[in-house]
Design a protein around this motif. Structure first.
Motif, PDB file in Angstrom:
ATOM      1  N   THR A 255       0.911  -1.235  -0.363  1.00 44.79           N
ATOM      2  CA  THR A 255      -0.064  -0.448  -0.571  1.00 44.79           C
ATOM      3  C   THR A 255       0.518   1.514   0.364  1.00 44.79           C
ATOM      4  O   THR A 255       2.138   1.327   0.517  1.00 44.79           O
ATOM      5  N   ILE A 256       0.474   2.195  -0.960  1.00 43.99           N
ATOM      6  CA  ILE A 256       1.283   3.410  -0.578  1.00 43.99           C
ATOM      7  C   ILE A 256      -0.233   5.045   0.006  1.00 43.99           C
ATOM      8  O   ILE A 256      -1.178   4.361  -0.911  1.00 43.99           O
ATOM      9  N   ASN A 257       0.378   5.562   0.808  1.00 44.66           N
ATOM     10  CA  ASN A 257      -0.412   6.417   0.834  1.00 44.66           C
ATOM     11  C   ASN A 257      -0.076   7.862   1.185  1.00 44.66           C
ATOM     12  O   ASN A 257       1.532   8.218   0.200  1.00 44.66           O
ATOM     13  N   LYS A 258      -0.898   8.940   1.456  1.00 38.51           N
ATOM     14  CA  LYS A 258      -0.872  10.353   1.264  1.00 38.51           C
ATOM     15  C   LYS A 258       0.555  10.248   2.243  1.00 38.51           C
ATOM     16  O   LYS A 258       1.117  11.884   1.625  1.00 38.51           O
ATOM     17  N   ASN A 259       1.221   9.767   2.957  1.00 40.65           N
ATOM     18  CA  ASN A 259       1.782  10.831   4.047  1.00 40.65           C
ATOM     19  C   ASN A 259       2.988   9.818   3.282  1.00 40.65           C
ATOM     20  O   ASN A 259       4.152  10.073   4.968  1.00 40.65           O
TER      21      ASN A 259
ATOM     22  N   ASN B 193       3.903  -2.963 -19.756  1.00 44.03           N
ATOM     23  CA  ASN B 193       4.643  -2.041 -18.919  1.00 44.03           C
ATOM     24  C   ASN B 193       2.838  -1.279 -18.719  1.00 44.03           C
ATOM     25  O   ASN B 193       2.497  -2.109 -18.953  1.00 44.03           O
ATOM     26  N   GLY B 194       2.443  -0.849 -18.186  1.00 44.26           N
ATOM     27  CA  GLY B 194       2.105   0.517 -17.585  1.00 44.26           C
ATOM     28  C   GLY B 194       1.719   1.371 -16.624  1.00 44.26           C
ATOM     29  O   GLY B 194       3.020   1.689 -15.949  1.00 44.26           O
ATOM     30  N   THR B 195       0.888   2.433 -17.002  1.00 45.23           N
ATOM     31  CA  THR B 195       1.080   4.071 -15.788  1.00 45.23           C
ATOM     32  C   THR B 195       0.125   3.464 -14.689  1.00 45.23           C
ATOM     33  O   THR B 195      -1.300   3.600 -15.596  1.00 45.23           O
ATOM     34  N   TYR B 196      -0.023   3.993 -14.039  1.00 46.79           N
ATOM     35  CA  TYR B 196      -0.894   4.077 -12.722  1.00 46.79           C
ATOM     36  C   TYR B 196      -0.777   5.846 -12.537  1.00 46.79           C
ATOM     37  O   TYR B 196       0.248   5.899 -12.209  1.00 46.79           O
ATOM     38  N   LYS B 197      -1.661   6.356 -12.954  1.00 45.02           N
ATOM     39  CA  LYS B 197      -1.660   8.197 -11.909  1.00 45.02           C
ATOM     40  C   LYS B 197      -2.701   8.224 -11.410  1.00 45.02           C
ATOM     41  O   LYS B 197      -4.083   8.241 -11.318  1.00 45.02           O
ATOM     42  N   GLN B 198      -2.493   9.235 -10.169  1.00 47.64           N
ATOM     43  CA  GLN B 198      -3.972   9.702  -9.459  1.00 47.64           C
ATOM     44  C   GLN B 198      -3.662  11.356  -8.930  1.00 47.64           C
ATOM     45  O   GLN B 198      -2.161  11.261  -8.591  1.00 47.64           O
ATOM     46  N   HIS B 199      -4.420  12.383  -9.096  1.00 47.07           N
ATOM     47  CA  HIS B 199      -3.933  13.586  -8.794  1.00 47.07           C
ATOM     48  C   HIS B 199      -5.691  13.862  -9.169  1.00 47.07           C
ATOM     49  O   HIS B 199      -6.714  13.522  -9.135  1.00 47.07           O
ATOM     50  N   SER B 200      -5.226  15.365  -7.576  1.00 48.22           N
ATOM     51  CA  SER B 200      -6.218  15.474  -6.947  1.00 48.22           C
ATOM     52  C   SER B 200      -6.352  16.877  -6.160  1.00 48.22           C
ATOM     53  O   SER B 200      -4.687  17.494  -5.564  1.00 48.22           O
ATOM     54  N   SER B 201      -7.133  17.816  -6.154  1.00 52.37           N
ATOM     55  CA  SER B 201      -6.684  18.522  -4.869  1.00 52.37           C
ATOM     56  C   SER B 201      -6.827  18.608  -3.944  1.00 52.37           C
ATOM     57  O   SER B 201      -5.945  19.327  -3.046  1.00 52.37           O
ATOM     58  N   ASN B 202      -7.130  17.457  -3.336  1.00 58.15           N
ATOM     59  CA  ASN B 202      -7.045  17.156  -2.188  1.00 58.15           C
ATOM     60  C   ASN B 202      -5.808  15.767  -2.323  1.00 58.15           C
ATOM     61  O   ASN B 202      -5.441  15.437  -3.336  1.00 58.15           O
ATOM     62  N   ALA B 203      -5.575  15.524  -0.922  1.00 57.44           N
ATOM     63  CA  ALA B 203      -4.099  14.021  -0.416  1.00 57.44           C
ATOM     64  C   ALA B 203      -5.324  13.458  -1.881  1.00 57.44           C
ATOM     65  O   ALA B 203      -5.930  12.191  -1.677  1.00 57.44           O
ATOM     66  N   ILE B 204      -4.130  12.680  -2.349  1.00 57.34           N
ATOM     67  CA  ILE B 204      -4.343  10.839  -2.838  1.00 57.34           C
ATOM     68  C   ILE B 204      -4.961   9.851  -1.859  1.00 57.34           C
ATOM     69  O   ILE B 204      -4.934  10.342  -0.576  1.00 57.34           O
ATOM     70  N   LYS B 205      -6.171   8.907  -2.655  1.00 55.53           N
ATOM     71  CA  LYS B 205      -6.520   7.686  -1.958  1.00 55.53           C
ATOM     72  C   LYS B 205      -5.241   6.812  -1.686  1.00 55.53           C
ATOM     73  O   LYS B 205      -4.195   6.644  -2.393  1.00 55.53           O
ATOM     74  N   ASP B 206      -5.846   5.893  -0.652  1.00 56.69           N
ATOM     75  CA  ASP B 206      -3.657   4.638  -0.703  1.00 56.69           C
ATOM     76  C   ASP B 206      -4.234   4.209  -1.845  1.00 56.69           C
ATOM     77  O   ASP B 206      -5.380   3.867  -2.870  1.00 56.69           O
TER      78      ASP B 206
ATOM     79  N   ILE C 183       0.988  14.054  -0.146  1.00 54.55           N
ATOM     80  CA  ILE C 183       0.994  13.232  -1.788  1.00 54.55           C
ATOM     81  C   ILE C 183      -0.544  13.662  -2.014  1.00 54.55           C
ATOM     82  O   ILE C 183      -1.832  13.271  -2.325  1.00 54.55           O
ATOM     83  N   THR C 184      -0.559  14.412  -3.603  1.00 53.47           N
ATOM     84  CA  THR C 184      -1.787  14.933  -3.950  1.00 53.47           C
ATOM     85  C   THR C 184      -1.936  14.768  -5.569  1.00 53.47           C
ATOM     86  O   THR C 184      -2.134  14.894  -5.673  1.00 53.47           O
ATOM     87  N   GLY C 185      -0.605  13.993  -6.192  1.00 57.80           N
ATOM     88  CA  GLY C 185      -0.359  13.653  -7.532  1.00 57.80           C
ATOM     89  C   GLY C 185       0.780  12.445  -7.372  1.00 57.80           C
ATOM     90  O   GLY C 185       2.178  12.863  -6.662  1.00 57.80           O
ATOM     91  N   ILE C 186       0.256  11.984  -8.149  1.00 57.54           N
ATOM     92  CA  ILE C 186       1.621  10.964  -8.147  1.00 57.54           C
ATOM     93  C   ILE C 186       1.705   9.767  -9.849  1.00 57.54           C
ATOM     94  O   ILE C 186       0.425   9.738 -10.053  1.00 57.54           O
ATOM     95  N   ALA C 187       2.521   9.014 -10.278  1.00 61.23           N
ATOM     96  CA  ALA C 187       2.523   8.591 -10.839  1.00 61.23           C
ATOM     97  C   ALA C 187       3.594   6.883 -11.185  1.00 61.23           C
ATOM     98  O   ALA C 187       4.264   7.574 -10.102  1.00 61.23           O
TER      99      ALA C 187
ATOM    100  N   ILE D 230       5.040  13.429  -8.996  1.00 53.84           N
ATOM    101  CA  ILE D 230       5.081  13.735  -7.220  1.00 53.84           C
ATOM    102  C   ILE D 230       4.215  14.998  -7.283  1.00 53.84           C
ATOM    103  O   ILE D 230       5.225  15.585  -7.021  1.00 53.84           O
ATOM    104  N   GLU D 231       2.774  14.945  -6.861  1.00 58.77           N
ATOM    105  CA  GLU D 231       3.570  17.159  -6.426  1.00 58.77           C
ATOM    106  C   GLU D 231       2.557  16.569  -4.702  1.00 58.77           C
ATOM    107  O   GLU D 231       1.341  15.596  -4.419  1.00 58.77           O
ATOM    108  N   ARG D 232       3.034  17.811  -3.787  1.00 52.81           N
ATOM    109  CA  ARG D 232       2.603  17.645  -2.501  1.00 52.81           C
ATOM    110  C   ARG D 232       1.657  18.860  -2.049  1.00 52.81           C
ATOM    111  O   ARG D 232       1.936  19.809  -2.792  1.00 52.81           O
ATOM    112  N   ASN D 233       1.355  19.122  -0.913  1.00 50.29           N
ATOM    113  CA  ASN D 233       0.233  20.013  -0.643  1.00 50.29           C
ATOM    114  C   ASN D 233       1.294  20.955   0.768  1.00 50.29           C
ATOM    115  O   ASN D 233       2.783  19.860   1.093  1.00 50.29           O
TER     116      ASN D 233
END
Length: 616
Positions: free
Chosen positions: A305-309, A357-370, A343-347, A335-338
């Protein structure tokens, strides 16, 4: 932010632990110097120990699942979610306001001290600076400066006072005072820190009283001086005052019999409590699935698991684990942080011979979900907590032909398509799939490998401003008014129907700056030169002849070292010449770019002038 609060709570608990231990076991002992180091060590232990975490792994039974999600790298972004009160943010604001207020108070105390010391006549004696002031302030010391009003005391009383303050100065008690004030600022919300500070200051007075009376003949006169000082309570806050704690306690300690050395065992009582703290709070347990000795590592099921902290170091360790265990490359980027370092954004890019191979991304104005990174049945699957829950609840299903069955708006390479168009798409041609939630509407955006390669090889400008490939992928093709592709310079110019930066087609486009060259070697680094010896004072004839003689020897050694560096300097000069040679084409391109920019500036002036005329 949550990690910060947990840290502050743990540190506050340790501060309370050390204070309670001191209050009930050591407060009445005459081990004043030992108590001083116990109290200081307690503060530093309180801030360091919560940072030390021991990781413990436990083996659990394996529970594999057969969901194949590896072909679809998913980006989940959530916007305009329902409003809810962010208590972490509110608490952070309150905590910050408290720190600011106490810092202002601290600065004001320094200003008050400077007002007392400024412009006063200083008398230097040995390592001490004495200031005899006319102001009605209690005697105090600040580092090696001792301030007193001699007109208020007799000569014998003044001698008692100065002996007391010299102890404060010699033993650097001012450092203890400043440290306790700093901790009061950082942990202002913790009542124990204020009692802790009072205990430190009182113990410093006990030390000074104890040492001063060893040098004073009349111990009773010293105690009478203590009582007399109680009438002068105008003290400077960040100094060691002669009258600082309750006089009664100080007099009791002066007349108390020395504690038995055997009572020193009390200091060790805090160690078991610290061990309990570590076992309760500083051991992180990680569940690891039980491995089957008959199954190779390439097919073991592992969920991490990767979490926001997560810190950058923790992400690096996760990547090293997957490389070591499964020979799969995990690369964390974008990687973006507030402001709270969440972490608010990550690939997440993964690549392996067995996994594709592949890519996963998550970007938001809030902290990322687990984020769940799963090695299941010899394949890599990456999902976030929300999508994983939907899979478990059968809200999202992956069929055997690897198509995604879900009611959403679908875009392929920016163009809106139907579910049938998506079903016809060969999964092997998919470079990336993004699942977005926007204003309670969900959409799927798919990028094919061919389209991805095209946008990667070209510079992209949308409405005159340079954009990255993510901005292009999020652009709806139905909003494009005009697209120009310059194959020679590998530039794509896009103008949208609702363009805001380009008001008309007559607006000139800026030139594209040249790309810096890729160097075949790193930029040259000059060799480390030896430090030249310091020239003695005076001159060789009238100065210190011994010093000048040593200086001459050092200069000979220095010249010898510099001579040894000549081959390195020649090599450095050659490298610099080669570096300059490789930079010449780029410098010429930059000169041409500067000329184009001058033309562009003139075109913009003409364009703006025409706009002004039209507006008139």
């Amino acid at each position: 932010m949550e990690e910060l609060y947990i840290y502050l709570i743990k540190s506050s608990g340790l501060i309370a632990l050390f204070y309670v231990a001191y209050y009930f076991m050591l407060r009445k002992e005459t081990f004043f110097t030992s108590n001083r180091w116990f109290l200081l060590l307690g503060l530093f232990t309180s801030v360091v120990l919560p940072l030390l975490v021991y990781t413990k792994r436990i083996i659990v039974e394996s529970s594999s699942k057969n969901i194949d999600w590896s072909k679809f790298p998913v980006t989940t972004s959530v916007e305009n979610e329902a409003f809810e009160i962010n208590w972490y943010l509110i608490s952070g604001i309150v905590y910050t306001i408290g720190i600011v207020l106490f810092l202002v108070k601290f600065a004001f105390d320094f200003y008050s001290l400077n007002t007392v010391l400024k412009g006063k006549s200083i008398q230097q004696q040995a390592d001490f600076k004495f200031i005899d002031t006319t102001e009605n302030v209690a005697p105090f010391s600040f580092f090696n400066t001792i301030v007193y009003n001699s007109s208020l005391y007799s000569s014998s009383e003044l001698q008692n006072i100065l002996e007391h303050e010299k102890v404060h100065s010699e033993q650097n008690h001012t450092i203890d005072v400043l440290i306790s004030r700093l901790f009061c600022i950082l942990f202002w919300f913790n009542p124990f820190i204020w009692w802790y500070k009072k205990a430190i200051l009182q113990n410093l007075e006990f030390i000074a009283d104890n040492e001063a009376t060893k040098k004073i003949f009349d111990k009773k006169a010293y105690q009478i001086t203590l009582l007399k000082i109680t009438t002068h309570e105008n003290c400077v806050a960040i100094t060691n005052h002669f009258y600082q704690s309750l006089i009664k306690k100080r007099i009791v300690m002066l007349n108390k019999n020395q504690s038995k050395k055997s009572n020193s065992w009390k200091y060790a009582l805090v160690l078991p409590l610290l061990v309990v703290f570590v076992f309760l709070f500083q051991i992180k347990t990680i569940a690891q699935e039980k491995t089957n000795p008959n199954v190779s590592k390439s097919v073991l099921d592992v969920v991490t698991t990767i979490n926001k902290n997560f810190s950058d170091e923790e992400l690096k360790k996760k990547a090293e684990f997957f490389k070591k265990e499964f020979n799969c490359d995990l690369v964390f980027s974008e990687i973006e942080r507030n402001s709270s370092n969440e972490i608010t954004g990550i690939a997440v890019n993964y690549n392996g011979n067995l996994y594709g191979n592949g890519t996963y991304k998550q970007h938001s104005s809030n902290a990322i979900k687990d984020i769940y990174i799963k090695h299941e049945g010899g394949k890599i699957n990456i999902t976030d907590a929300e999508i994983d829950a939907k899979i478990k609840n059968n809200k999202i299903t992956v069929s055997s032909d690897k198509t995604l069955s879900i009611d959403k708006e679908i875009f392929i390479n920016g163009e809106k398509v139907s579910q049938n168009d998506m079903d016809k798409l060969d999964p092997n041609e998919i470079e990336r799939m993004d699942v977005n939630k926007k204003n309670n509407q969900q959409e799927i955006r798919i990028v094919t490998k061919k389209f991805h390669k095209t946008i990667t090889e070209n510079d992209i400008y949308i409405n005159g401003e340079k954009a990255d490939k993510n901005e292009l992928l999020q652009l709806d093709q139905n909003t494009i008014d005009k697209m120009d592709v310059n194959k020679k310079e590998k530039i794509i110019h896009i103008i949208t129907k609702n363009r805001t930066y380009i008001q008309d087609k007559n607006m000139p486009l800026p030139p594209v700056p040249p790309t810096p060259p890729v160097m075949k070697f790193k930029a040259p680094v000059a060799p480390a030169f030896p430090k030249a010896p310091k020239v003695p004072k005076g001159d060789p004839v009238n100065g210190d002849k011994k010093a000048w003689k040593e200086f001459e020897k050092k200069m000979e050694d220095y010249d010898a070292k510099m001579k040894k560096l000549e081959p390195q300097m020649e090599a450095f000069d050659k490298q610099m010449a080669e570096f300059d040679k490789q930079m010449e084409p780029f410098n010429k391109e930059m000169e041409a770019f500067d000329e184009k920019m001058k033309i562009f500036d003139k075109q913009m002036e003409e364009y703006q002038s025409n706009l002004d005329k039209e507006n008139k």
